[in-house]
Enzyme design. Structure first.
Site, PDB file in Angstrom:
ATOM      1  N   ASP A  45       0.836  -1.207   0.000  1.00  0.00           N
ATOM      2  CA  ASP A  45       0.000   0.000   0.000  1.00  0.00           C
ATOM      3  C   ASP A  45       0.870   1.255   0.000  1.00  0.00           C
ATOM      4  OD1 ASP A  45       0.842  -0.087   2.625  1.00  0.00           O
ATOM      5  OD2 ASP A  45      -1.164   0.007   3.514  1.00  0.00           O
ATOM      6  N   ASP A  84      -1.180  -6.198  -0.323  1.00  0.00           N
ATOM      7  CA  ASP A  84      -1.271  -5.524   0.982  1.00  0.00           C
ATOM      8  C   ASP A  84      -2.723  -5.124   1.256  1.00  0.00           C
ATOM      9  OD1 ASP A  84       0.209  -4.752   3.139  1.00  0.00           O
ATOM     10  OD2 ASP A  84       1.166  -3.036   2.150  1.00  0.00           O
ATOM     11  N   GLU A 182       9.616  -3.911  10.372  1.00  0.00           N
ATOM     12  CA  GLU A 182       9.962  -2.599   9.791  1.00  0.00           C
ATOM     13  C   GLU A 182      10.498  -1.651  10.863  1.00  0.00           C
ATOM     14  OE1 GLU A 182       7.157  -0.855   7.071  1.00  0.00           O
ATOM     15  OE2 GLU A 182       8.238   1.060   7.033  1.00  0.00           O
TER      16      GLU A 182
HETATM   17  O1  KIV Z   1       3.525  -1.106   1.634  1.00  0.00           O
HETATM   18  C1  KIV Z   1       4.689  -1.531   1.576  1.00  0.00           C
HETATM   19  O2  KIV Z   1       5.425  -1.309   0.611  1.00  0.00           O
HETATM   20  C2  KIV Z   1       5.164  -2.327   2.697  1.00  0.00           C
HETATM   21  C3  KIV Z   1       6.616  -2.680   2.722  1.00  0.00           C
HETATM   22  C4  KIV Z   1       7.415  -1.507   3.148  1.00  0.00           C
HETATM   23  C5  KIV Z   1       6.892  -3.863   3.554  1.00  0.00           C
HETATM   24  O3  KIV Z   1       4.432  -2.643   3.567  1.00  0.00           O
END
Ligand code: KIV
Length: 275
Positions: A45, A84, A182
């Site tokens: 996301d 995501d 993260e």
């Molecule tokens: O949304 C995204 O790109 C993520 C990564 C940073 C793991 O969640």
């Protein structure tokens, strides 16, 4: 070409080998990831920020995510594909199963990722029980950035570290096949990685994780609003693209583009028929 599966990812950890994940948001970035033989492609996301120019990831919707996932699925045929789930799309088990199912049924994804620790474990459990693989995400969780008080490193005191370890174990027990860590200190990521059987995938979490993930537009220099400390820029594509476009503009103005090489021709006899 052999398609990467969840079993391959677990096997990497079991053998002590590391793998890579990268984000992709459309057909061309998915093709690039697949050509580089990246094992996991995440339609993150983060696209809200790096592709749509929004200030954070909060406002992106399931339908918008699915639109990008479909394009990625058309381009990436080898990588394991993860979509995501956006903020507020998994507030209870029924909603989570319904929305997660859409990522697989309508958009060609093979798993979903959702943010949160112990508190989302019951949701994870329900989604996994419904037959949908789930990747967890703890530490800095951008969807709750307001609650965290900004994009800040997490796990800096003993209580917070204990909570992160408990979160990771709860996600594993709920059935997550991997967990993104993260923005947490490297030695905390090491403790978590040693505490769980499933692969940890670090971003700003140091070298001890089982795998790494970077946002494609950060690592190739296509997003210049800010560059987090943990990002290594392997290319600087934005200046290269600006140069290309400037050159094109100059050649159009000078009449040196297009030349015969980029033009279609017609036979003289056909043109003569006009007169
Ligand atoms: O949304 C995204 O790109 C993520 C990564 C940073 C793991 O969640």
């Amino acid at each position: 070409m052999t398609k990467v599966s969840i079993l391959d990812l677990q096997a990497y950890k079991n053998r002590g080998e590391k793998f890579s994940m990268v984000t992709a948001y459309d057909y061309p970035t998915a093709l690039v990831a697949d050509k580089a033989e990246i094992d996991v492609v995440l339609v993150g996301d983060s696209l809200a920020m790096v592709v749509l120019g929004l200030p954070n990831t909060v406002s992106i919707t399931v339908d918008e995510m699915l639109h990008h996932c479909r394009a990625v699925a058309r381009g990436a045929k080898r990588a394991f594909l993860v979509g995501d789930m956006p903020f507020m799309s998994y507030t209870n088990p029924d909603e989570a199963i319904h929305n997660a199912g859409r990522f697989l049924k309508e958009a060609g994804m093979e798993a979903v990722k959702l943010e949160g620790g112990e508190q989302v474990a019951p949701i994870v459990e329900a989604v996994v029980r419904a037959g949908i693989p789930v990747m967890g995400h703890i530490g800095l969780t951008p969807q709750t950035v307001s609650k965290l008080g900004g994009f800040k490193v997490q796990g800096k005191d003993a209580a917070a570290v204990r909570q992160l370890i408990a979160d990771a174990k709860a996600l594993q027990d709920a059935g997550c096949f991997s967990i993104v860590l993260e923005a947490i200190p490297d030695r905390v990521a090491k403790l978590i990685t040693e505490a769980v059987r499933v692969p940890t995938i670090g971003i700003g979490a140091g070298p001890h994780c089982d795998a790494q993930v970077l946002v494609m537009h950060d690592m190739v220099g296509l997003f210049d609003r800010f560059v987090p400390k943990f990002v290594k820029q392997y290319a600087q594509l934005q200046p290269q693209m600006v140069d290309a476009l400037r050159q094109y503009k100059a050649e159009v103005a000078a009449g040196t583009f297009p030349t015969a090489e980029h033009s279609y021709t017609i036979k003289d006899e056909v043109l003569e028929q006009l007169y």
